[in-house]
Design a protein around this motif. Structure first.
Motif, PDB file in Angstrom:
ATOM      1  N   LEU A 186      41.534  39.065  46.272  1.00 26.32           N
ATOM      2  CA  LEU A 186      42.182  40.318  45.923  1.00 26.32           C
ATOM      3  C   LEU A 186      41.508  40.830  44.658  1.00 26.32           C
ATOM      4  O   LEU A 186      41.434  40.116  43.659  1.00 26.32           O
ATOM      5  CB  LEU A 186      43.680  40.090  45.671  1.00 26.32           C
ATOM      6  CG  LEU A 186      44.502  41.287  45.237  1.00 26.32           C
ATOM      7  CD1 LEU A 186      44.560  42.326  46.347  1.00 26.32           C
ATOM      8  CD2 LEU A 186      45.892  40.841  44.857  1.00 26.32           C
ATOM      9  N   VAL A 187      40.985  42.072  44.712  1.00 23.33           N
ATOM     10  CA  VAL A 187      40.318  42.677  43.570  1.00 23.33           C
ATOM     11  C   VAL A 187      41.200  43.811  43.048  1.00 23.33           C
ATOM     12  O   VAL A 187      41.557  44.709  43.800  1.00 23.33           O
ATOM     13  CB  VAL A 187      38.924  43.222  43.955  1.00 23.33           C
ATOM     14  CG1 VAL A 187      38.278  43.927  42.778  1.00 23.33           C
ATOM     15  CG2 VAL A 187      38.036  42.104  44.458  1.00 23.33           C
TER      16      VAL A 187
ATOM     17  N   VAL B 274      42.543  34.849  43.734  1.00 23.54           N
ATOM     18  CA  VAL B 274      42.457  34.063  44.965  1.00 23.54           C
ATOM     19  C   VAL B 274      43.848  33.509  45.252  1.00 23.54           C
ATOM     20  O   VAL B 274      44.689  33.463  44.358  1.00 23.54           O
ATOM     21  CB  VAL B 274      41.420  32.917  44.844  1.00 23.54           C
ATOM     22  CG1 VAL B 274      40.014  33.463  44.679  1.00 23.54           C
ATOM     23  CG2 VAL B 274      41.753  31.979  43.713  1.00 23.54           C
ATOM     24  N   PRO B 275      44.117  33.095  46.483  1.00 23.27           N
ATOM     25  CA  PRO B 275      45.447  32.559  46.792  1.00 23.27           C
ATOM     26  C   PRO B 275      45.785  31.345  45.923  1.00 23.27           C
ATOM     27  O   PRO B 275      44.913  30.555  45.559  1.00 23.27           O
ATOM     28  CB  PRO B 275      45.340  32.150  48.258  1.00 23.27           C
ATOM     29  CG  PRO B 275      44.249  32.989  48.800  1.00 23.27           C
ATOM     30  CD  PRO B 275      43.278  33.167  47.670  1.00 23.27           C
TER      31      PRO B 275
ATOM     32  N   GLU C 188      32.816  43.375  43.840  1.00 32.26           N
ATOM     33  CA  GLU C 188      32.537  43.389  45.278  1.00 32.26           C
ATOM     34  C   GLU C 188      31.519  42.320  45.667  1.00 32.26           C
ATOM     35  O   GLU C 188      31.585  41.764  46.767  1.00 32.26           O
ATOM     36  CB  GLU C 188      32.054  44.772  45.716  1.00 32.26           C
ATOM     37  CG  GLU C 188      33.138  45.819  45.686  1.00 32.26           C
ATOM     38  CD  GLU C 188      34.304  45.484  46.600  1.00 32.26           C
ATOM     39  OE1 GLU C 188      34.090  44.989  47.717  1.00 32.26           O
ATOM     40  OE2 GLU C 188      35.452  45.733  46.172  1.00 32.26           O
ATOM     41  N   MET C 189      30.573  42.020  44.780  1.00 33.76           N
ATOM     42  CA  MET C 189      29.618  40.940  45.069  1.00 33.76           C
ATOM     43  C   MET C 189      30.335  39.594  45.139  1.00 33.76           C
ATOM     44  O   MET C 189      30.087  38.803  46.050  1.00 33.76           O
ATOM     45  CB  MET C 189      28.508  40.894  44.011  1.00 33.76           C
ATOM     46  CG  MET C 189      27.538  42.032  44.142  1.00 33.76           C
ATOM     47  SD  MET C 189      26.042  41.964  43.115  1.00 33.76           S
ATOM     48  CE  MET C 189      26.382  40.832  41.836  1.00 33.76           C
ATOM     49  N   TRP C 190      31.227  39.317  44.183  1.00 30.12           N
ATOM     50  CA  TRP C 190      31.995  38.071  44.205  1.00 30.12           C
ATOM     51  C   TRP C 190      32.888  38.018  45.434  1.00 30.12           C
ATOM     52  O   TRP C 190      33.017  36.981  46.071  1.00 30.12           O
ATOM     53  CB  TRP C 190      32.827  37.922  42.940  1.00 30.12           C
ATOM     54  CG  TRP C 190      32.042  37.445  41.767  1.00 30.12           C
ATOM     55  CD1 TRP C 190      31.694  38.161  40.667  1.00 30.12           C
ATOM     56  CD2 TRP C 190      31.482  36.142  41.577  1.00 30.12           C
ATOM     57  NE1 TRP C 190      30.961  37.388  39.807  1.00 30.12           N
ATOM     58  CE2 TRP C 190      30.816  36.141  40.344  1.00 30.12           C
ATOM     59  CE3 TRP C 190      31.478  34.975  42.335  1.00 30.12           C
ATOM     60  CZ2 TRP C 190      30.164  35.021  39.851  1.00 30.12           C
ATOM     61  CZ3 TRP C 190      30.827  33.853  41.835  1.00 30.12           C
ATOM     62  CH2 TRP C 190      30.183  33.887  40.621  1.00 30.12           C
ATOM     63  N   LYS C 191      33.507  39.143  45.763  1.00 25.80           N
ATOM     64  CA  LYS C 191      34.383  39.194  46.938  1.00 25.80           C
ATOM     65  C   LYS C 191      33.603  38.865  48.207  1.00 25.80           C
ATOM     66  O   LYS C 191      34.065  38.085  49.042  1.00 25.80           O
ATOM     67  CB  LYS C 191      35.021  40.576  47.054  1.00 25.80           C
ATOM     68  CG  LYS C 191      35.966  40.698  48.217  1.00 25.80           C
ATOM     69  CD  LYS C 191      36.590  42.081  48.263  1.00 25.80           C
ATOM     70  CE  LYS C 191      37.507  42.188  49.460  1.00 25.80           C
ATOM     71  NZ  LYS C 191      38.153  43.501  49.541  1.00 25.80           N
TER      72      LYS C 191
ATOM     73  N   TRP D 273      49.251  34.788  43.928  1.00 28.59           N
ATOM     74  CA  TRP D 273      47.824  34.836  43.637  1.00 28.59           C
ATOM     75  C   TRP D 273      47.509  34.171  42.303  1.00 28.59           C
ATOM     76  O   TRP D 273      48.297  34.214  41.373  1.00 28.59           O
ATOM     77  CB  TRP D 273      47.347  36.279  43.625  1.00 28.59           C
ATOM     78  CG  TRP D 273      47.438  36.919  44.960  1.00 28.59           C
ATOM     79  CD1 TRP D 273      48.497  37.611  45.456  1.00 28.59           C
ATOM     80  CD2 TRP D 273      46.454  36.907  45.986  1.00 28.59           C
ATOM     81  NE1 TRP D 273      48.222  38.038  46.732  1.00 28.59           N
ATOM     82  CE2 TRP D 273      46.974  37.621  47.085  1.00 28.59           C
ATOM     83  CE3 TRP D 273      45.186  36.364  46.089  1.00 28.59           C
ATOM     84  CZ2 TRP D 273      46.264  37.805  48.262  1.00 28.59           C
ATOM     85  CZ3 TRP D 273      44.477  36.548  47.265  1.00 28.59           C
ATOM     86  CH2 TRP D 273      45.011  37.266  48.334  1.00 28.59           C
ATOM     87  N   TYR D 274      46.334  33.597  42.218  1.00 32.92           N
ATOM     88  CA  TYR D 274      45.835  32.930  41.029  1.00 32.92           C
ATOM     89  C   TYR D 274      44.729  33.789  40.420  1.00 32.92           C
ATOM     90  O   TYR D 274      43.776  34.164  41.110  1.00 32.92           O
ATOM     91  CB  TYR D 274      45.300  31.548  41.421  1.00 32.92           C
ATOM     92  CG  TYR D 274      44.528  30.830  40.350  1.00 32.92           C
ATOM     93  CD1 TYR D 274      45.190  30.236  39.285  1.00 32.92           C
ATOM     94  CD2 TYR D 274      43.145  30.735  40.402  1.00 32.92           C
ATOM     95  CE1 TYR D 274      44.487  29.569  38.299  1.00 32.92           C
ATOM     96  CE2 TYR D 274      42.431  30.069  39.425  1.00 32.92           C
ATOM     97  CZ  TYR D 274      43.102  29.492  38.373  1.00 32.92           C
ATOM     98  OH  TYR D 274      42.412  28.841  37.399  1.00 32.92           O
TER      99      TYR D 274
END
Length: 64
Positions: A29-30, A49-50, A15-18, A2-3
């Motif tokens: 991933l949060v 993010v991946p 959660e808004m960004w997700k 993950w980056y």
């Protein structure tokens, strides 16, 4: 792998960004700053993010 994309101030913001990234078909991933379930809503969260998709996430952020 993950980056680390960014750190936000609360679970609500994370959660808004997700939701935004998921709508653009990007996995997210949060991770809260600590593992305390009661306090996690008010703590900073890190958004990952991946690996190799960081440029895609930054492009989505740029368009907003």
């Amino acid at each position: 792998m993950w980056y680390r994309l960014m750190e936000v101030k609360s679970a609500y913001t994370a959660e808004m960004w997700k939701a935004l990234f998921n709508a653009e078909a990007l996995s997210v991933l949060v991770v809260p700053a600590s593992s305390w379930a009661e306090e996690a809503e008010l703590e900073p969260h890190t958004i990952y993010v991946p690996w190799g998709k960081g440029h895609v996430a930054r492009e989505i952020m740029r368009k907003i």
